[in-house]
Every structure is written in structure tokens, then in C-alpha cells.
Design a protein around this motif. Structure first.
Motif, PDB file in Angstrom:
ATOM      1  N   ASN A  97       0.858  -1.185   0.000  1.00  0.00           N
ATOM      2  CA  ASN A  97       0.000   0.000   0.000  1.00  0.00           C
ATOM      3  C   ASN A  97       0.895   1.236   0.000  1.00  0.00           C
ATOM      4  OD1 ASN A  97      -2.819  -1.163   0.370  1.00  0.00           O
ATOM      5  ND2 ASN A  97      -1.735  -2.086   2.110  1.00  0.00           N
ATOM      6  N   ASP A 133       2.315   4.769  -0.170  1.00  0.00           N
ATOM      7  CA  ASP A 133       1.837   6.125   0.052  1.00  0.00           C
ATOM      8  C   ASP A 133       2.960   7.067  -0.349  1.00  0.00           C
ATOM      9  OD1 ASP A 133       0.862   8.538   0.872  1.00  0.00           O
ATOM     10  OD2 ASP A 133       0.738   8.033   3.002  1.00  0.00           O
ATOM     11  N   SER A 142      -0.159   2.408  -9.331  1.00  0.00           N
ATOM     12  CA  SER A 142      -1.042   1.513  -8.591  1.00  0.00           C
ATOM     13  C   SER A 142      -1.908   0.656  -9.506  1.00  0.00           C
ATOM     14  CB  SER A 142      -1.936   2.323  -7.639  1.00  0.00           C
ATOM     15  OG  SER A 142      -2.739   3.236  -8.363  1.00  0.00           O
TER      16      SER A 142
END
Length: 500
Positions: free
Chosen positions: A237, A239, A321
Motif C-alpha cells: 500500500n 503512500d 497503482s
């Protein structure tokens, strides 16, 4: 659609949205207010920085066009498709830059680079006059990244659209080096080759100075085989707002040093190129741990689900992503994939008879004959970017890797100095060092490196620049091809040259 840098500057002046990084390119009549809000907090600056990195990972730049499409079709890495399948790729492979499809592709590539540079300049201008109180050294990190990225993107523009480095006197008009947001067309005229070089190294020097004392990667970076790292969670994930953790996806200190090695290699300063490449190769953090490690068979054996982009080697990579759905499946894993090559040609490239234990080719690791979903014909698929189950390196495209630093050192250091490094690198790839004795001249080294660049950087867009750097007059792989005169300097858009 053709665009000029002038129109980009007009549109980009304040092209940021507050709601999320994915819609940060929103351009509306209220952009001045939105920009004021964006740059009123540290979080806003982080969001803007994240937006730049997202942009670089999209299809128009390093997600596809600037990495695995334009330079790879120019270098004949992929089988040339038919004109009806992909007209731009078909004519790129012929170096036909007058074709309207190619002209549009190259115009868009140019414009998208300068779009990204405009975003960088916008953030940098605001940052340098900002009264925002940043935590710790975050202002310094951001400023260093912005200077480094600006230099790096101009360097790639120079490599694409500039002259063959050994064939210029330095005074010829080259590309614009854009440092500010401006609507004055006169400021967008191309600078000379020498002026562009000076601007690139000036920005890289600033970036190095800023990041040397602020970048977390200088303090601590666990090596790839450190058990403290969780390979199953590293990039699950991502960021990109986090300036402290995802340093390989930000233009970090070592990316700056690597960019300096690439820069000096490109302009022909062998001594400095070798020095900077060696700095990266031998880089250690403050705890004495190796910052980057060469990938090897032991790593793949220990991580059966490892992705193949060699994340531990990446000085800088881009993250997308949606990569698996939007790019990998679209270009690599479909029936009749666009990015493929003849199996026998690939075997020749990897010298598979001589080196059956090459970690990139053995056991169908990078290339495999298989059927795509809902297909009935077996085709040859390139697997470097396939998701194998590990989150480490997931959805990333390498832009600069440790191997490039080794390769620069091989070509730029003395033969005696480079040989131990050459043996180390070859052994990491499952190759023996038996050819060391044949590397007795500079031409022998370059001849060998032609083969190594091809094997190592398939799908990463590096081979074309090797050919251009050395001004190859012909390719011998996958088949014989004579390079047309002038083919190495891609044409600038007509919408740019009309102002020059």
C-alpha cells in the motif's frame, strides 16, 4: 494532439487539486485559489510532490512511453508489429520520424516531459518563498528531490532529443532548460548543448548538497537480504506522500549520485562517471550496511514468489497503482502481446547455450511460452513486470538501477580497475567470469557491453541510449539493421521549433 511548451506553461500554472493525488492535474478557473490552499500546509506540499511522482509513473512517461515503448522499439528490443497493429511502433522501428503517427508520439513524449517539469517548477517556486513551518528537514528533502528530478528529466530529454554526444561541438541549439513557470515564449528557446549540460549539473549539485544531510536513505537503508525487511509488505500500500519510507520511489540522494554517473557517462567524462558509479556501488548507510545489493540466484531461491524488477537494485523507480491492469495485461500478457520477441532471437541475446544458468533466463524466469487468457495459441511472453505474489517491488518500473552503475564503471574505469567489479556482477547473474581475459581493449569492453546492456535492461528503455552514446551505425540483433543517418536525434515538435 500537438502541444507547445508555451501552452503547457499556460495550463500548468496552478494545476493541482486538493481532493486526492489522482486528480491533481485538475485545471479550472479557480486554480489560483486552489494552489494557494495547496501550498499553505506541509501536507499540501507532500500532496503536490506525490502528484509529480504519480505523473511520472503513468503511461505517457515512464509507465510506458519513455521506458518500454519509444526507446525499445527504436532499439528493436520487441518484434516490430504490423502497421495495422500499431503504426507508431511500426514506423519508430524504421526510424521514420516523418510519419504522422510517430510525429504525434514524439510530440506527446516531449510535451509530457515538460508538463512534469512545469509541475516541478511550480512546487519549487512556491516552496522557496513559503512561510510554512515544515517538520524536521522535510523542506530540505523536498527541495533536493525537486532539483534532482528537474535535472534528471532534462537529461533524459537531452538523451532523446539532443545530438549524439560525440558528434556535437557544444554550441548547437539543443533543448530548452526550463527553470521557471513562464508565459514568455522567448524564455522557452532551446539552449546550446553546453548550456544544457551546465544547467543539469548545476541542479544535480544543488540536489546532492541538500539531500546529503537530510535524506533518510543516507542514515539507514536495510539491504535486500536483511531479515528485518518484510518482503511481503514493502509495497503493498504505497503512500507516495511519505517522504521517509518510500525513498526508492522518490528522487533520493543515491538517485542523484546515480544521475551524476549517468550524466558524466553520457557527456564522455569517464573519470567522473566512474567515480560517481563507484560511490553508488560501494554505498553504505551510517550503520555500515550496504545500501543496494545485486540480485542473484540465492535471492530468487529464497523468495520463490519474487517479482523480477530487482527492487533491491533500484536507485529510483516509478510506481503505478494500476500497473498490472492498465499496463502489464494490456501490453505483455494478452493474446498477441505488443511487447514480445521471437524465442530464438531471445535465446541468442541471452547466449543461452554458453550461459544456461543466467538468472534472468533460466527456468523460463523472464521469458516463457504460454497462452494468454482465453487464447488458444502459445506465444512468447516477457515476465519481468508480472506480479508473482510478493509485494516487494509490486507495480514498480525501474528507472535507474545498480546494474547501470556497474556498466558505467566497466566502460569508464581502466580495464584493470573494472575487472573485479565485472567478475562480481557476472557472478551475481549466474555467469562465469571466463571472458575476463578477452577484455584487453576499450573496444572489446564496449563490444561485450552491447550484449550485457541488451540482456539486462530489456523492457526498461536503456538499449537505445547505449547505441546512441556509441553512435552505432548498425544493429546486429535481432537481425541486421543499418541505422539511417540522423536517426539518433529525435526531432523536436514543429510547435517548438517554430519559435526558435
Amino acid at each position: 494532439m500537438k502541444k507547445t511548451i508555451y501552452s503547457i506553461m499556460l495550463l500548468i500554472g496552478s494545476a493541482f487539486a486538493l481532493t486526492s493525488c489522482s486528480d491533481w492535474l485538475d485545471v479550472s478557473p479557480k486554480t489560483e485559489v486552489r494552489e494557494g490552499e495547496l501550498f499553505s500546509t506541509e501536507a499540501g506540499y507532500r500532496n503536490a510532490m506525490s502528484g509529480v511522482y504519480i505523473l511520472l509513473g503513468q503511461k505517457p512517461l515512464y509507465g510506458v512511453q519513455a521506458s518500454m515503448y519509444v526507446p525499445e522499439f527504436l532499439a528493436h528490443t520487441w518484434t516490430t508489429p504490423s502497421e495495422s497493429t500499431d503504426a507508431s511502433a511500426f514506423y519508430l522501428a524504421k526510424n521514420d520520424y516523418t510519419n504522422s503517427n510517430v510525429e504525434s508520439t514524439l510530440d506527446d513524449l516531449w510535451s509530457n516531459y515538460y508538463n512534469a517539469i512545469a509541475q516541478i517548477n511550480n512546487i519549487l517556486t512556491n516552496l522557496q518563498s513559503s512561510s510554512v513551518a515544515f517538520t524536521g528537514n522535510q523542506r530540505q528533502i523536498m527541495e533536493g528531490e525537486l532539483y534532482g528530478l528537474r535535472a534528471f528529466l532534462h537529461l533524459d530529454l537531452l538523451r532523446f532529443f539532443g545530438p549524439v554526444p560525440s558528434q556535437t561541438d557544444g554550441a548547437t541549439a539543443c533543448i530548452p532548460y526550463v527553470k521557471t513557470l513562464t508565459t514568455d515564449v522567448a524564455n522557452l528557446k532551446s539552449e546550446s548543448y553546453d548550456a544544457v549540460k551546465a544547467d543539469i549539473i548545476s541542479d544535480l549539485d544543488k540536489a546532492e548538497s541538500l539531500l546529503a544531510t537530510s535524506d533518510p536513505i543516507v542514515e539507514s537503508r536495510a539491504s535486500a537480504d536483511d531479515p528485518a525487511r518484510s518482503d511481503d509488505a514493502d509495497d503493498a500500500n504505497v503512500d507516495l506522500d511519505d517522504n521517509d519510507i518510500y525513498r526508492q520511489l522518490h528522487f533520493n540522494y543515491w538517485a542523484v549520485i546515480g544521475a551524476k554517473a549517468r550524466y558524466y557517462y553520457w557527456i564522455g567524462d569517464k573519470e567522473k562517471a566512474a567515480d560517481y558509479a563507484r560511490k553508488v556501488i560501494e554505498a553504505k548507510d551510517k550503520a555500515g550496511k550496504q545500501v543496494f545489493a545485486l540480485c542473484n540466484e540465492a535471492y530468487y531461491s529464497a523468495h520463490s514468489n519474487a517479482n523480477l524488477t530487482m527492487k533491491m537494485e533500484q536507485l529510483y523507480g516509478v510506481y503505478n497503482s494500476s500497473y498490472q491492469d492498465d499496463i502489464y495485461r494490456a501490453y505483455y500478457s494478452t493474446s498477441d502481446p505488443l511487447f514480445t520477441q521471437n524465442e530464438e532471437y531471445v535465446k541468442t541475446a541471452y547466449e543461452s547455450t554458453l550461459y544456461p544458468d543466467d538468472i534472468r533466463f533460466k527456468s523460463s524466469r523472464y521469458w516463457k511460452s504460454q497462452m494468454a487468457d482465453n487464447a488458444i495459441i502459445t506465444e512468447y511472453h516477457f515476465l519481468k513486470y508480472a506480479f508473482n505474489g510478493s509485494w516487494y517491488g509490486y507495480n514498480t518500473v525501474p528507472v535507474m538501477r545498480l546494474s547501470e552503475m556497474y556498466f558505467i564503471l566497466f566502460e569508464c574505469a581502466s580495464i584493470a580497475d573494472m575487472k573485479p567489479y565485472f567478475a562480481t556482477w557476472r557472478l551475481s547473474r549466474g555467469l562465469d567470469a571466463s571472458i575476463d581475459a578477452t577484455l584487453t581493449t576499450e573496444s572489446a569492453v564496449v563490444s561485450r557491453m552491447e550484449k550485457e546492456w541488451r540482456k539486462e535492461f530489456m523492457g526498461e528503455g536503456q538499449m537505445f541510449f547505449f547505441y546512441k552514446k556509441h553512435n552505432y551505425q548498425a544493429y546486429t540483433w535481432p537481425t541486421a539493421y543499418t541505422v539511417p543517418t540522423g536517426a539518433y536525434q529525435l526531432p523536436k515538435p514543429k510547435s517548438q521549433t517554430m519559435y526558435e
